[in-house]
Design a protein around this motif. Structure first.
Motif, short mmCIF file in Angstrom:
data_model
loop_
_atom_site.label_atom_id
_atom_site.label_comp_id
_atom_site.label_asym_id
_atom_site.label_seq_id
_atom_site.Cartn_x
_atom_site.Cartn_y
_atom_site.Cartn_z
N ASN A 102 19.06 -0.82 15.77
CA ASN A 102 18.22 0.44 15.63
C ASN A 102 17.00 0.01 14.72
O ASN A 102 16.02 0.30 14.95
N LYS A 104 15.71 -2.94 14.08
CA LYS A 104 14.88 -4.19 14.82
C LYS A 104 14.25 -3.43 15.62
O LYS A 104 12.85 -3.41 15.94
N GLU A 105 14.85 -2.33 16.48
CA GLU A 105 14.26 -1.67 17.58
C GLU A 105 13.07 -0.93 17.03
O GLU A 105 12.06 -0.48 17.56
N ILE A 106 13.49 -0.18 16.01
CA ILE A 106 12.37 0.79 15.35
C ILE A 106 11.14 0.01 14.69
O ILE A 106 9.94 0.24 14.79
N LYS A 108 10.24 -2.90 15.86
CA LYS A 108 9.43 -3.23 17.14
C LYS A 108 8.83 -2.33 17.65
O LYS A 108 7.40 -2.15 18.07
N LEU A 109 9.36 -0.89 17.90
CA LEU A 109 8.44 -0.04 18.21
C LEU A 109 7.32 0.43 17.30
O LEU A 109 6.26 0.83 17.68
N GLN A 110 7.36 0.44 15.83
CA GLN A 110 6.47 0.65 14.97
C GLN A 110 5.30 -0.40 15.14
O GLN A 110 4.09 -0.08 14.98
N SER A 111 5.66 -1.74 15.46
CA SER A 111 4.52 -2.76 15.69
C SER A 111 4.21 -2.33 16.90
O SER A 111 2.71 -2.66 17.05
N GLN A 112 4.71 -1.94 18.22
CA GLN A 112 3.98 -1.70 19.27
C GLN A 112 3.01 -0.44 19.07
O GLN A 112 1.90 -0.55 19.67
N LEU A 113 3.32 0.39 18.31
CA LEU A 113 2.79 1.64 18.13
C LEU A 113 1.43 1.37 17.31
O LEU A 113 0.47 1.88 17.75
N LYS A 114 1.51 0.45 16.37
CA LYS A 114 0.37 -0.16 15.74
C LYS A 114 -0.64 -0.63 16.44
O LYS A 114 -1.82 -0.38 16.57
#
Length: 130
Positions: A102, A104-106, A108-114
């Protein structure tokens, strides 16, 4: 009266002589019965002694069985405790792994959001946060 007394004594003497013989027979019969009862008592005492020994042996076997049962039950309890501990450890490891995934996924998602923000609002990327 003296004559009557003599006759009475004579009758008593005859009676005592005849009953004396019966008393001897009775005494002999009673002695045999007494001997038979004595033998029977000794036999029963021997049987009772053997029974007491058997009971003692059985009691000691029962005590040993109880100890063995208690050890087995204690061992089962230890095994159950160990199984419970293993289940808890496994569950904890699963939760830690899930938590790591979770995180790592968060990340990754924060990176994608950025990245998406940078694409959508490129002018905000140059601004610093205050």
């Amino acid at each position: 009266t003296l004559k009557n007394n003599c006759e009475y004594l004579s009758k008593l003497e005859r009676h005592s002589t005849s009953t004396f013989g019966m008393d001897e027979a009775q005494i002999h019969r009673l002695e045999k019965e007494s001997e038979r009862f004595g033998n029977e008592i000794r036999k029963r005492e021997s049987e009772n002694k053997q029974l007491r020994e058997n009971i003692s042996s059985i009691k000691s076997q029962i005590e040993e069985s109880k100890k063995t049962y208690d050890e087995i039950a204690k061992g089962r309890t230890n095994v159950i405790d160990q199984r419970m501990k293993m289940k808890m450890i496994i569950e904890r490891n699963k939760l830690e792994n899930c938590n790591d995934r979770n995180r790592k996924e968060i990340a990754k998602l924060q990176s994608q959001l950025k990245k998406l923000r940078m694409k959508t609002f490129p002018f905000l990327g140059g601004l610093k946060k205050r």
